[in-house]
Design a protein around this motif. Structure first.
Motif, mmCIF file in Angstrom:
data_model
loop_
_atom_site.group_PDB
_atom_site.id
_atom_site.type_symbol
_atom_site.label_atom_id
_atom_site.label_comp_id
_atom_site.label_asym_id
_atom_site.label_seq_id
_atom_site.Cartn_x
_atom_site.Cartn_y
_atom_site.Cartn_z
ATOM 1 N N ALA A 1 60.347 -16.632 37.203
ATOM 2 C CA ALA A 1 61.352 -16.335 38.216
ATOM 3 C C ALA A 1 60.844 -15.234 39.125
ATOM 4 O O ALA A 1 59.992 -14.438 38.762
ATOM 5 C CB ALA A 1 62.668 -15.909 37.553
ATOM 6 N N SER A 2 61.377 -15.189 40.338
ATOM 7 C CA SER A 2 60.904 -14.219 41.313
ATOM 8 C C SER A 2 61.420 -12.826 40.969
ATOM 9 O O SER A 2 62.598 -12.616 40.736
ATOM 10 C CB SER A 2 61.397 -14.622 42.708
ATOM 11 N N VAL B 1 65.255 -0.070 37.283
ATOM 12 C CA VAL B 1 66.397 -0.864 37.733
ATOM 13 C C VAL B 1 67.007 -1.565 36.519
ATOM 14 O O VAL B 1 66.313 -2.286 35.792
ATOM 15 C CB VAL B 1 65.981 -1.913 38.787
ATOM 16 N N TRP B 2 68.295 -1.350 36.299
ATOM 17 C CA TRP B 2 69.000 -1.943 35.164
ATOM 18 C C TRP B 2 69.632 -3.278 35.562
ATOM 19 O O TRP B 2 70.205 -3.392 36.637
ATOM 20 C CB TRP B 2 70.072 -1.000 34.644
ATOM 21 N N HIS B 3 69.534 -4.262 34.658
ATOM 22 C CA HIS B 3 70.105 -5.585 34.885
ATOM 23 C C HIS B 3 71.066 -5.947 33.752
ATOM 24 O O HIS B 3 70.881 -5.540 32.601
ATOM 25 C CB HIS B 3 69.000 -6.640 34.964
ATOM 26 N N SER B 4 72.051 -6.752 34.092
ATOM 27 C CA SER B 4 73.098 -7.123 33.136
ATOM 28 C C SER B 4 72.634 -8.209 32.172
ATOM 29 O O SER B 4 71.917 -9.139 32.560
ATOM 30 C CB SER B 4 74.327 -7.631 33.893
ATOM 31 N N PHE B 5 73.084 -8.083 30.920
ATOM 32 C CA PHE B 5 72.861 -9.100 29.899
ATOM 33 C C PHE B 5 74.003 -8.983 28.904
ATOM 34 O O PHE B 5 74.229 -7.906 28.345
ATOM 35 C CB PHE B 5 71.524 -8.883 29.198
ATOM 36 N N ALA C 1 67.726 -13.742 33.964
ATOM 37 C CA ALA C 1 67.260 -13.586 32.589
ATOM 38 C C ALA C 1 66.990 -14.949 31.951
ATOM 39 O O ALA C 1 65.979 -15.145 31.262
ATOM 40 C CB ALA C 1 68.289 -12.809 31.771
ATOM 41 N N GLN C 2 67.878 -15.883 32.189
ATOM 42 C CA GLN C 2 67.695 -17.229 31.639
ATOM 43 C C GLN C 2 66.449 -17.882 32.226
ATOM 44 O O GLN C 2 65.664 -18.519 31.516
ATOM 45 C CB GLN C 2 68.927 -18.080 31.928
ATOM 46 N N SER D 1 65.860 -13.953 25.901
ATOM 47 C CA SER D 1 66.925 -14.306 24.967
ATOM 48 C C SER D 1 67.395 -13.127 24.142
ATOM 49 O O SER D 1 68.381 -13.229 23.406
ATOM 50 C CB SER D 1 66.448 -15.424 24.025
ATOM 51 N N GLY D 2 66.695 -12.011 24.227
ATOM 52 C CA GLY D 2 67.078 -10.812 23.495
ATOM 53 C C GLY D 2 66.826 -9.575 24.323
ATOM 54 O O GLY D 2 66.008 -9.595 25.244
#
Length: 251
Positions: free
Chosen positions: A3-4, A49-53, A184-185, A190-191
């Motif tokens: 992914a980009s 940079v924080w990303h949601s999961f 993320a997908q 996955s973790g």
């Protein structure tokens, strides 16, 4: 990576991190990254940079089970075994200077809290908000799905409470959370925690600081080649430059 992702710029290293607030390893991973950054020579040139999961998007706003009973049910363990898991995690966290109190934990959906982190990012307060939410969940027993709780925690990080309430009520950052999760997908994550350095290297899990420091150094070295080291004398010598060659006259 498929992914980009935004690569590091000539003067920055970008570190993208996917994590969840309800993830005890994510708080440990944050501390270990901070330890690595404290040893990194170019710390001021790193952008985090924080990303949601969401580990479990189906979690209700407030789960009726305690952390111990929730773990026992999820992993098919006895209550004593689940308590042992919590005790071990508490010791690991303590080694990083963190204080976990799972007996206080109120399990709840984290979707709204992730929206708050995105809102904080628009005010340059993303890391502070992430830190406050993790501490609230892991140490203080705060219900991070509760709107009033989130407004209070946001105010403690310097954000305007009325603005935060409005942003969370109208869901203006909900799409950004879903975009993070979709990315993320696409990346096969996955973790969590999951670190992406320079848009090209993935580091899975709460790795030790030296591993993270090594990854930072590798990315820096690849994007910032060392200047040439001259061998021999620096005295002028015959050669050609700027389209001209100086040829000495023959006697």
């Amino acid at each position: 990576m498929t992914a980009s992702l935004q690569p590091s710029s000539p003067d920055k290293i970008r570190v993208d991190i996917w994590s969840d607030i309800a993830c005890p390893w994510c708080y440990v991973g944050k501390r270990r990254l901070e330890s690595a950054l404290a040893q990194f020579q170019h710390r001021d040139q790193v952008e985090v940079v924080w990303h949601s999961f969401e580990l479990d998007p189906t979690t209700p706003p407030e789960h009726p089970l305690s952390m111990r009973d929730g773990l026992a049910r999820k992993y098919g363990r006895s209550a004593d075994e689940a308590q042992g898991m919590m005790d071990h995690m508490t010791r690991v966290a303590a080694d990083e200077g963190l204080e976990y109190h799972f007996e206080r934990t109120r399990i709840g959906n984290t979707f709204l809290a992730h929206q708050l982190i995105h809102h904080a990012a628009t005010h340059g307060r993303q890391d502070a908000m992430k830190e406050r939410l993790l501490r609230a969940y892991m140490s203080e027993g705060a219900l991070v799905s509760d709107l009033d709780t989130l407004v209070r925690l946001a105010g403690e990080t310097g954000l305007d409470g009325a603005e935060v309430r409005a942003a969370l009520l109208d869901g203006r950052h909900a799409h950004a959370v879903r975009q993070d999760e979709a990315q993320a997908q696409a990346l096969g994550i996955s973790g969590v925690p999951f670190f992406v350095l320079g848009g090209k290297y993935g580091v899975n899990g709460a790795q030790d600081p030296q591993t993270l420091l090594g990854a930072l150094t590798q990315v820096w070295d690849e994007t910032h080649p060392a200047p040439l080291q001259m061998i021999g004398t620096n005295a002028p010598a015959d050669g050609c430059e700027d389209g001209q060659c100086a040829v000495p006259a023959q006697n």
